[in-house]
Design an enzyme around this catalytic site. Structure first.
Site, PDB file in Angstrom:
ATOM      1  N   CYS A   1       0.834  -1.214   0.000  1.00  0.00           N
ATOM      2  CA  CYS A   1       0.000   0.000   0.000  1.00  0.00           C
ATOM      3  C   CYS A   1       0.865   1.258   0.000  1.00  0.00           C
ATOM      4  CB  CYS A   1      -0.909   0.028   1.224  1.00  0.00           C
ATOM      5  SG  CYS A   1      -2.047  -1.345   1.318  1.00  0.00           S
TER       6      CYS A   1
HETATM    7  C1  BEZ Z   1       0.554  -4.603   1.819  1.00  0.00           C
HETATM    8  O1  BEZ Z   1       0.044  -3.547   1.484  1.00  0.00           O
HETATM    9  O2  BEZ Z   1       1.768  -4.759   1.757  1.00  0.00           O
HETATM   10  C2  BEZ Z   1      -0.255  -5.742   2.314  1.00  0.00           C
HETATM   11  C3  BEZ Z   1      -1.416  -5.499   3.026  1.00  0.00           C
HETATM   12  C4  BEZ Z   1      -2.140  -6.575   3.508  1.00  0.00           C
HETATM   13  C5  BEZ Z   1      -1.711  -7.869   3.263  1.00  0.00           C
HETATM   14  C6  BEZ Z   1      -0.551  -8.087   2.514  1.00  0.00           C
HETATM   15  C7  BEZ Z   1       0.186  -7.028   2.048  1.00  0.00           C
END
Ligand code: BEZ
Length: 212
Positions: A46
């Site tokens: 994210c």
């Molecule tokens: C991420 O944004 O890195 C992420 C968020 C939730 C689960 C896996 C990755």
């Protein structure tokens, strides 16, 4: 609520965001919009997505598209996370992030897919036209970051095909040849597209980008 489909009216909402309380329709005005959800603040994928979105803001602006992101964390968390995104991604987050703690917007847009995760939003994308109809829906899992070049490419296609009787072929990039809409007879197409119509098959006609 019923699942949203292409052509449906994007549900309006008023929500707390990292830029204060915003109403979606007021925020969009007559612009196009892109609403995208993220699983959670302070997560790696994210962080790269929001940094990339911030760096692409000029490109979205050129296309008259306003961005709005969303996760189910609160405003204070968003503010702290934005500092991190700015620092680690070398940018300035310059669009609002909805703080959807009560999951009101996530429910409206069906962004929580319980078999993926009961509490976190998946990576949804909704592209909204100026008339507030939904023109594109994408759903990615948490483990896969989105391709913002593809989002710009599809916006170029949506905007071109909204105003011209054409469609865009596989892997099309802005400026390349387009497909004449199947609804148009070849004779009419030749009048509509004076740059020329190449008839490969009666159902497969190509023409240069009518806007170039
Ligand atoms: C991420 O944004 O890195 C992420 C968020 C939730 C689960 C896996 C990755």
């Amino acid at each position: 609520m019923a699942t949203l489909r292409l052509g449906d009216t994007a549900p309006d909402f008023t929500a707390e965001t990292s830029q204060g309380t915003l109403n979606l329709y007021d925020y969009l005005g007559d612009s196009w919009g892109i609403l995208f959800s993220h699983p959670a603040d302070f997560t790696p994928v994210c962080t790269t997505e929001l940094g990339t979105a911030a760096k692409f803001k000029d490109e979205f602006d050129k296309r008259n598209v306003k961005m709005m992101a969303l996760s189910v964390d609160g405003v204070e968390s968003h503010s702290e996370w934005i500092k991190d995104i700015n620092e680690t991604q070398n940018t300035l987050v310059n669009f609002p992030i909805v703080a959807d703690e009560d999951k009101k917007v996530a429910d409206l847009y069906d962004m929580i897919h319980p078999k993926a995760d009961n509490n976190l939003t998946v990576r949804s994308v909704f592209i909204i036209a100026p008339d507030k109809s939904i023109k594109l829906i994408l759903t990615y899992p948490a483990s896969t970051g989105r391709n913002f070049y593809e989002l710009l490419r599809v916006i170029d296609s949506l905007q071109l095909t909204a105003y011209h009787k054409v469609a865009t072929p596989a892997n099309w990039q802005n400026g390349e040849k387009v497909v004449v809409s199947p609804a148009i007879e070849t004779g009419e197409a030749k009048e509509l597209f004076p740059k020329g119509v190449e008839e490969i098959r009666p159902y497969l006609r190509m023409t240069p980008d009518p806007t170039n």
